[in-house]
Motif scaffolding. Structure first.
Motif, short mmCIF file in Angstrom:
data_model
loop_
_atom_site.label_atom_id
_atom_site.label_comp_id
_atom_site.label_asym_id
_atom_site.label_seq_id
_atom_site.Cartn_x
_atom_site.Cartn_y
_atom_site.Cartn_z
N GLY A 240 6.87 -5.93 8.94
CA GLY A 240 5.48 -6.38 9.09
C GLY A 240 5.33 -7.87 9.34
O GLY A 240 4.26 -8.43 9.18
N LYS A 241 6.41 -8.48 9.79
CA LYS A 241 6.41 -9.93 10.01
C LYS A 241 5.37 -10.34 11.07
O LYS A 241 4.58 -11.26 10.84
CB LYS A 241 7.81 -10.38 10.44
N SER A 242 5.35 -9.64 12.18
CA SER A 242 4.40 -10.00 13.25
C SER A 242 2.96 -9.82 12.80
O SER A 242 2.09 -10.64 13.11
CB SER A 242 4.66 -9.17 14.51
N THR A 243 2.70 -8.75 12.07
CA THR A 243 1.36 -8.50 11.55
C THR A 243 0.92 -9.66 10.65
O THR A 243 -0.21 -10.14 10.73
CB THR A 243 1.34 -7.17 10.76
N ASP B 56 0.83 -1.22 0.00
CA ASP B 56 0.00 0.00 0.00
C ASP B 56 0.86 1.27 0.00
O ASP B 56 0.40 2.33 -0.42
CB ASP B 56 -0.95 0.00 1.22
N GLY C 234 4.33 -3.59 16.11
CA GLY C 234 4.61 -2.18 16.38
C GLY C 234 6.03 -1.93 16.81
O GLY C 234 6.95 -2.53 16.27
N SER D 155 -0.33 -6.59 1.91
CA SER D 155 -0.40 -5.46 2.83
C SER D 155 -1.39 -5.79 3.93
O SER D 155 -2.22 -6.68 3.79
CB SER D 155 -0.84 -4.18 2.12
N LEU D 156 -1.29 -5.06 5.00
CA LEU D 156 -2.16 -5.34 6.14
C LEU D 156 -3.62 -5.00 5.84
O LEU D 156 -4.51 -5.41 6.58
CB LEU D 156 -1.63 -4.68 7.42
N ASN E 30 10.53 -4.56 11.54
CA ASN E 30 9.66 -3.52 11.00
C ASN E 30 9.12 -3.74 9.58
O ASN E 30 8.44 -2.87 9.04
CB ASN E 30 10.35 -2.15 11.09
N1 LIG Z 1 1.12 0.68 5.78
C1 LIG Z 1 1.38 -0.54 6.23
N2 LIG Z 1 1.87 -0.72 7.47
C2 LIG Z 1 2.13 -1.97 7.89
C3 LIG Z 1 1.90 -3.11 7.07
N3 LIG Z 1 2.26 -4.20 7.77
C4 LIG Z 1 2.70 -3.79 8.97
N4 LIG Z 1 2.62 -2.44 9.06
C5 LIG Z 1 3.02 -1.59 10.20
O1 LIG Z 1 4.43 -1.64 10.31
C6 LIG Z 1 4.84 -1.63 11.68
C7 LIG Z 1 5.69 -2.85 12.00
O2 LIG Z 1 4.89 -4.03 11.90
P1 LIG Z 1 5.27 -5.37 12.66
O3 LIG Z 1 4.31 -6.42 12.21
O4 LIG Z 1 5.42 -5.16 14.12
O5 LIG Z 1 6.71 -5.63 12.02
P2 LIG Z 1 7.87 -6.68 12.43
O6 LIG Z 1 8.88 -5.88 13.21
O7 LIG Z 1 8.42 -7.13 11.12
O8 LIG Z 1 7.26 -7.79 13.22
C8 LIG Z 1 3.55 -1.58 12.50
O9 LIG Z 1 3.29 -0.25 12.82
C9 LIG Z 1 2.51 -2.12 11.52
O10 LIG Z 1 1.21 -1.65 11.78
C10 LIG Z 1 1.37 -2.88 5.74
O11 LIG Z 1 1.12 -3.79 4.94
N5 LIG Z 1 1.12 -1.58 5.39
#
Ligand SMILES: Nc1nc2c(ncn2[C@@H]2O[C@H](COP(=O)(O)OP(=O)(O)O)[C@@H](O)[C@H]2O)c(=O)[nH]1
Ligand SMILES: [Mg+2]
Length: 310
Positions: free
Chosen positions: A126-129, A61, A143, A87-88, A124
């Protein structure tokens, strides 16, 4: 958040990854679609061998759709991996990973043994998401936490497929200075040694050459200023980022500009292309060889000194 990668840290993560990799049927690497090259973890290329791999171009996105397609084609062709842009905002697309992963290991479908897939990614991306979307419950914290997965998590995604979260924390392309800047522009590295004025100037230079039209539209410029400094000054004046003495407040305008880029105010942006990656990879190899040579020479000198002493 301040993320630092120390040699001890990196050594441990390498050992952990090397230990789990042979058991895996499949690897899923999460990339940031805005920087598919720089958000790659260099360890994976080193340790994956011929384990099948899915690369996710996540945060699509915030990326440039045309370039995302270009990257997908290039990755599938040059790296021999499957790709998905996610994307989320599109959880059905994310859940499509389960189908794709299952198809990639057909021998184990319906068998006694599970298909075991490892998910990896630098902080960061988006792995956890993604893990939470796949599991349909909140397993991983998302986050602002570079939380290190301490225990290996085993998450059942279907009758045939089990997902493993990577132990340890993986680092991005720290060898390439340009990657460092682009990681900082996207916000992947939030609190670094690089000051945000420097990051904003890097972003200005990059966008002036790659997305001049977007800058003109967003900031209502008839002509693009000749230099990034002139651009930053123009932006500062337009947005009132000036000190009481009437001088440009570089700190404030830099923060504003980066905030607008990161939140998608200029539209979807992808900061690198496959051609750029290929060029920079050659330079990174040279840097690496140079470093190895210096290390060897230093060791030689040290040996000589010691033998003289004896
Ligand atoms: N715009 C956008 N933000 C995302 C997406 N996926 C994750 N995020 C944001 O990126 C940040 C890091 O996500 P997180 O899942 O914690 O990443 P991790 O560190 O890889 O586990 C958070 O603020 C999420 O809300 C996405 O597809 N689009
Ligand atoms: Mg996480």
């Amino acid at each position: 958040m301040s993320v630092q990668w120390y040699p001890g840290h990196m050594h441990k993560a390498r050992q952990q990854l090397a230990a789990v990799m042979p058991a895996m049927d499949l690897v899923i690497e999460v990339l940031d679609a805005r920087i598919p090259y720089s958000s790659e973890n260099p360890l994976l290329a080193e340790l994956r061998g011929d384990t099948p791999c899915i690369r996710l171009l996540n945060k699509k996105d915030l990326a440039d759709n045309q370039r995302t397609e270009e990257w997908q084609a290039w990755l599938e062709q040059a790296a021999g991996v499957k790709t998905l842009a996610t994307s989320l905002h599109e959880s059905a697309k994310v859940r499509g990973i389960i189908d794709l992963a299952t198809k990639m290991v057909p021998d184990k479908v319906g068998g006694d043994k599970d298909i075991e897939a490892l998910i990896i990614g630098i902080p960061n991306v988006g792995k956890s998401t993604i893990i939470n979307t796949l599991a349909q419950r909140k397993i991983a914290k998302t986050g602002n936490e570079p939380a290190i997965t301490k225990q290996q998590q085993r998450i059942r995604l279907s009758e045939d497929l089990v997902l493993f979260d990577t132990p340890g924390m993986l680092w991005p392309k720290v060898e390439n200075p340009d990657s460092g800047y682009r990681l900082a522009v996207t916000g992947a590295i939030r609190d670094t040694a690089i000051d945000h004025t420097e990051i904003a100037y890097y972003a200005a230079e990059l966008l002036m050459s790659q997305y001049p039209q977007r800058l003109k539209e967003r900031y209502e410029l008839l002509e693009l200023p000749a230099t990034e400094d002139a651009f930053m000054s123009a932006l500062a004046k337009q947005r009132g980022c000036v000190t009481s003495g009437g001088r440009v407040d570089y700190d404030r305008v830099s923060k504003l500009f980066l905030q607008e880029i990161r939140s998608g105010k200029l539209g979807g942006l992808t900061l690198e292309t496959p051609a750029m990656a290929e060029r920079e990879e050659v330079l990174v190899k040279q840097l690496r060889e140079e470093k190895a040579r210096k290390d060897r020479e230093r060791k030689e000198r040290f040996k000589k000194k010691n033998s003289k002493r004896r």
